[in-house]
Design an enzyme around this catalytic site. Structure first.
Site, PDB file in Angstrom:
ATOM      1  N   GLU A   1       0.820  -1.215   0.000  1.00  0.00           N
ATOM      2  CA  GLU A   1       0.000   0.000   0.000  1.00  0.00           C
ATOM      3  C   GLU A   1       0.855   1.267   0.000  1.00  0.00           C
ATOM      4  O   GLU A   1       0.496   2.266  -0.633  1.00  0.00           O
ATOM      5  CB  GLU A   1      -0.931   0.018   1.227  1.00  0.00           C
TER       6      GLU A   1
ATOM      7  N   SER B   1      16.794  -3.681 -19.759  1.00  0.00           N
ATOM      8  CA  SER B   1      15.335  -3.544 -19.729  1.00  0.00           C
ATOM      9  C   SER B   1      14.907  -2.159 -20.196  1.00  0.00           C
ATOM     10  O   SER B   1      15.627  -1.175 -20.040  1.00  0.00           O
ATOM     11  CB  SER B   1      14.814  -3.797 -18.320  1.00  0.00           C
TER      12      SER B   1
ATOM     13  N   GLU C   1      13.157  -6.898 -22.574  1.00  0.00           N
ATOM     14  CA  GLU C   1      12.755  -7.710 -21.417  1.00  0.00           C
ATOM     15  C   GLU C   1      11.297  -7.511 -21.011  1.00  0.00           C
ATOM     16  O   GLU C   1      10.946  -7.590 -19.835  1.00  0.00           O
ATOM     17  CB  GLU C   1      13.691  -7.439 -20.229  1.00  0.00           C
TER      18      GLU C   1
ATOM     19  N   ARG D   1      10.739   0.601  -4.656  1.00  0.00           N
ATOM     20  CA  ARG D   1      11.126  -0.590  -5.418  1.00  0.00           C
ATOM     21  C   ARG D   1      11.009  -1.821  -4.513  1.00  0.00           C
ATOM     22  O   ARG D   1      11.741  -1.948  -3.524  1.00  0.00           O
ATOM     23  CB  ARG D   1      12.542  -0.442  -5.951  1.00  0.00           C
ATOM     24  N   CYS D   2      10.064  -2.701  -4.828  1.00  0.00           N
ATOM     25  CA  CYS D   2       9.857  -3.921  -4.061  1.00  0.00           C
ATOM     26  C   CYS D   2      10.130  -5.130  -4.947  1.00  0.00           C
ATOM     27  O   CYS D   2       9.855  -5.100  -6.143  1.00  0.00           O
ATOM     28  CB  CYS D   2       8.424  -3.989  -3.528  1.00  0.00           C
TER      29      CYS D   2
ATOM     30  N   TRP E   1      19.902 -12.686  -4.275  1.00  0.00           N
ATOM     31  CA  TRP E   1      18.593 -12.051  -4.292  1.00  0.00           C
ATOM     32  C   TRP E   1      17.449 -13.046  -4.177  1.00  0.00           C
ATOM     33  O   TRP E   1      16.302 -12.727  -4.477  1.00  0.00           O
ATOM     34  CB  TRP E   1      18.460 -11.186  -5.544  1.00  0.00           C
TER      35      TRP E   1
ATOM     36  N   HIS F   1      17.752   5.793 -11.478  1.00  0.00           N
ATOM     37  CA  HIS F   1      16.897   5.752 -10.296  1.00  0.00           C
ATOM     38  C   HIS F   1      16.297   7.121  -9.993  1.00  0.00           C
ATOM     39  O   HIS F   1      15.583   7.293  -9.009  1.00  0.00           O
ATOM     40  CB  HIS F   1      17.689   5.246  -9.097  1.00  0.00           C
TER      41      HIS F   1
END
Length: 768
Positions: A16, A443, A494, A525-526, A571, A704
């Protein structure tokens, strides 16, 4: 005996916070709405912990973007370039400008540098210090959050980044001083902050000092002792909790045990070997906080092993202990119960624990230690024992063919056929690229349409034929765009990939995936790390189809794009039943097979991204050599199957390479691309000093940040690079992939990038 944690995830159970912040950036919601959503998440986190039975609940573990950035704003540590902006925009917009940069109203300001939080995949905003640095107490989020929790009937333990860790993770922006020298100016501000907290009724304060897990100088050790001695004298009645995590204390153990604190938290997941020494030397009256539930991985706690450890401590400390997570649960997903039925195999699910389950484990361990179990608790303990028996005997985990392939690996499997100088001659002849060849990292923007149709396809709401037709259209458009603006080496974009690790994990045996296992990487960023539970192998090609299709659309070279074995390992939530080196080699062999298939398909440039090599370094330098040996070798196993004419690229972002440059060179990639834009090419110095022999793409703009670099800015960075490196070894590229950006800014930035490269070619040809 009490229960506590060091921190809670903050992105919201269904992300959220991410969605709200990004809506705010797009001016779709007001600041008040954003702050209300943030407040609701905090309250839910606090009440959830209280309901489960956590005794001492943290506050100020929440952040809109990054906890280190929060501390910088609290201390008014605002770099010069943002100070004029401070009077022009709201506090929250200044906050986000420091995180993301600001390009508006005649301002063009570069964001703070970003790097990894110790050896995790979380990124923090690096504090910047001047020689004449001044600190003062700014808007105090820490006090306001304590008040918020108090309104909910919860008296929290405010969490502060310790003053020494805060300085040591920062960076001097001019010569002539060391950041540790600023402690005399910083400490009075911490004292003022603690006074405010004490006046609010705070009794427990947690100081996070993970830097104690690193090698310290004598001066830094002395500074720790002096700082906490001063704080103790100022606040004799407050309970000071010093939290160390991510490693053991090693040669800082005696120092830490001598600090005048009330509670010492230790990470027993990574530092269990020190427990005996701690029990012998710790002051009797000092509470020991046992970081016994893993905050960084998703496997169930082994109750039998944990209770044995807790009972050992009770025999020495009595009831004078806390039971806790090893570190903040920031690095763990929210709740295993959110997983859709069937998203994770049932056999694997029984081995897992997310944040909610970890909180329950902490409480259950306390109940067990106090012999205060209910019938439901006994049932849970029995289920825990059964899960570990099943895991040890599972045929899902072990693959004899994979293990055999690992056993027959030889040194020859990690060597290219020729040395770089010979390969470079062959590659230049085969590839025919211009000076300063331009490319991207891989990407392109993942638009709402791309994400929506991919989701529909995954839910079987879109046929494979229609989905493939859509991907063909997107790839065709991306190739045409790249050709039109004049990029030299192209990528397919990608569009079929959700995440650079998840995509590969979905195509490899030994992995499974959650539906809601999100963790924060940085800001909004998740990522949803794969769950690596068993032996890894590749049954079919993973990337050849779309790379080959893209190459068929252009006479220019299209790069094959792969994620490297170390990054897939780092990761992912990694299995804990075998050495990480063995798991990494299994992944390396799978990537090696993909590299071979790409080459067979006619792909002459293959990029194997390894942004996580640096972050995987153990915190202690004495442990580096062993890690680097197997990590570098794993990359070489994945890359060394190709002919000399095939060019191998790798990409690393947001890393300090000074101490490992020889190991980076030993990877023997033909081209390495790195982040240098936020540091204004500063990160190139180590490559120059080392005389790095291979080709380099120093990232010339920061993806970023939404700001678009102009042509002169990029050209100036390239001129700096040519002053440091042979011009024939320089590539021109962004500093990372572009999936999180929007198309308008991407187009503008890449057009400027290409124009800058052309100007460099013209400029240098004119001087010949």
């Amino acid at each position: 005996m009490k229960t506590t944690i060091l921190g809670h995830p903050r992105i919201g159970e269904k992300r959220e916070l991410k969605k709200a912040i990004e809506s705010y950036w797009k001016e779709n919601i007001e600041e008040t709405t954003l702050l209300k959503i943030a407040s609701d998440i905090k309250k839910k986190n606090w009440l959830h912990q209280k309901e489960i039975g956590i005794d001492i609940i943290p506050s100020n573990d929440f952040s809109l973007y990054d906890q280190v950035l929060d501390m910088s704003l609290t201390l008014n540590c605002i770099p010069k370039r943002f100070r004029e902006l401070k009077n022009k925009v709201s506090f929250i917009d200044l906050y986000f400008a420091m995180a993301r940069g600001f390009q508006k109203d005649n301002f063009d300001i570069v964001a703070l540098e970003m790097t990894k939080w110790f050896d995790t995949n979380y990124h923090y905003l690096v504090p910047e210090f001047e020689k004449a640095q001044k600190f003062e107490l700014n808007s105090c989020k820490i006090v306001s959050e304590y008040r918020e929790a108090l309104k909910e009937g919860i008296k929290t333990k405010p969490v502060l980044i310790g003053p020494l860790t805060y300085l040591l993770i920062g960076k001097e922006k001019e010569n002539g001083f060391h950041r540790i020298d600023l402690i005399d100016r910083l400490l009075p501000v911490y004292i003022k902050l603690i006074e405010e907290l004490q006046n609010e009724g705070v009794t427990n304060i947690q100081f996070d000092e993970p830097y104690l897990s690193l090698n310290l100088t004598d001066k830094e050790r002395a500074c720790y002792l002096e700082t906490y001695t001063i704080l103790r004298a100022k606040f004799p009645k407050l309970t000071f909790v010093l939290a160390n995590y991510f490693g053991d204390l090693n040669d800082n153990l005696n120092l830490t045990l001598s600090l005048p604190i009330d509670v010492l938290h230790v990470d027993l997941v990574r530092g269990l070997d020190e427990l005996d020494s701690i029990l012998i030397h710790q002051k009797k009256e000092q509470i020991l906080s046992l970081g016994i539930v893993d905050g960084r991985n998703i496997w169930k706690n082994n109750f039998n092993a944990s209770i044995e450890i807790i009972n050992k401590v009770i025999a020495v400390k009595g009831d004078n202990i806390w039971i806790s997570s090893s570190c903040s649960l920031l690095h763990s997903p929210y709740d295993l119960e959110n997983e859709r039925e069937g998203s994770i195999p049932e056999e694997v699910t029984q081995w897992l624990a997310f944040t909610k389950q970890k909180l329950q484990e902490i409480v259950l361990l306390k109940k067990t230690a106090q012999n205060n179990l209910q019938a439901s608790d006994i049932k849970e303990i029995e289920a825990n024992k059964l899960a570990f028996i099943n895991k040890n005997n599972s045929t899902l985990i072990h693959n004899k063919k994979v293990k055999h392939r690992i056993n027959v690996l030889t040194q020859a499997d990690s060597l290219r056929k020729s040395i770089f100088v010979e390969r470079q001659i062959k590659q230049k002849a085969a590839l025919q690229l211009p000076l300063f060849p331009t490319t991207t990292i891989g990407s392109f923007p993942q638009t709402k349409e791309v994400r929506s149709l991919r989701l529909k396809y995954r839910k079987h709401q879109l046929s494979e034929e229609k989905y493939n037709s859509f991907l063909e259209k997107e790839i065709t458009s991306a190739i045409q765009f790249q050709e039109n603006i004049g990029l030299d080496v192209l990528v397919h974009g990608e569009f079929e990939r959700n995440d650079m690790v998840e995509y590969f994990g979905e195509r490899l045996a030994g992995f499974t995936f959650s539906s809601f296992g999100w963790v924060q990487s940085y800001g909004t960023r998740c990522v949803k790390p794969p769950i690596l539970f068993g032996d890894v192998s590749r049954e079919n090609s993973m990337t050849v189809k779309w790379t080959e299709y893209a190459q068929s659309l252009s006479k220019k070279h299209v790069k094959g794009m792969l994620t490297g074995p170390v990054t897939i390992l780092q990761w992912s939530f990694v299995r804990d039943d075998q050495p990480r080196a063995e798991t990494c080699n299994q992944i390396a062999l799978a990537i090696r097979d993909e590299v071979a298939d790409l080459e067979k398909a006619g792909i002459k440039i293959i990029q194997i991204d390894e942004p996580a090599i640096r972050e995987g370094l153990p915190l202690r330098k004495s442990n580096w050599a062993a890690y680097l040996k197997w990590a570098v070798n794993a990359f070489k196993i994945s890359a060394s199957v190709v002919k000399d004419e095939t060019q191998i690229h790798t990409h690393m972002c947001y890393s300090e390479f000074n101490d490992i440059i020889a190991n980076i060179a030993a990877m023997d990639a033909d081209v390495i691309t790195i982040e240098t834009s936020r540091s204004e090419m500063e990160l190139l110095d180590v490559f120059v000093d080392f005389k790095y022999p291979n080709e380099i793409g120093p990232g010339v703009y920061d993806i970023h940040s939404p700001r678009v670099p102009n042509v002169n800015e990029i050209e100036n960075l390239l001129m700096k690079a040519t002053n440091l490196l042979p011009q024939e070894n320089i590539w021109v590229n962004p500093d990372c992939g572009l999936k999180t950006r929007d198309w308008p800014e991407t187009i503008a930035a890449l057009e400027n990038l290409v124009a800058s490269a052309k100007l460099m070619r013209e400029s240098l040809s004119a001087t010949v």
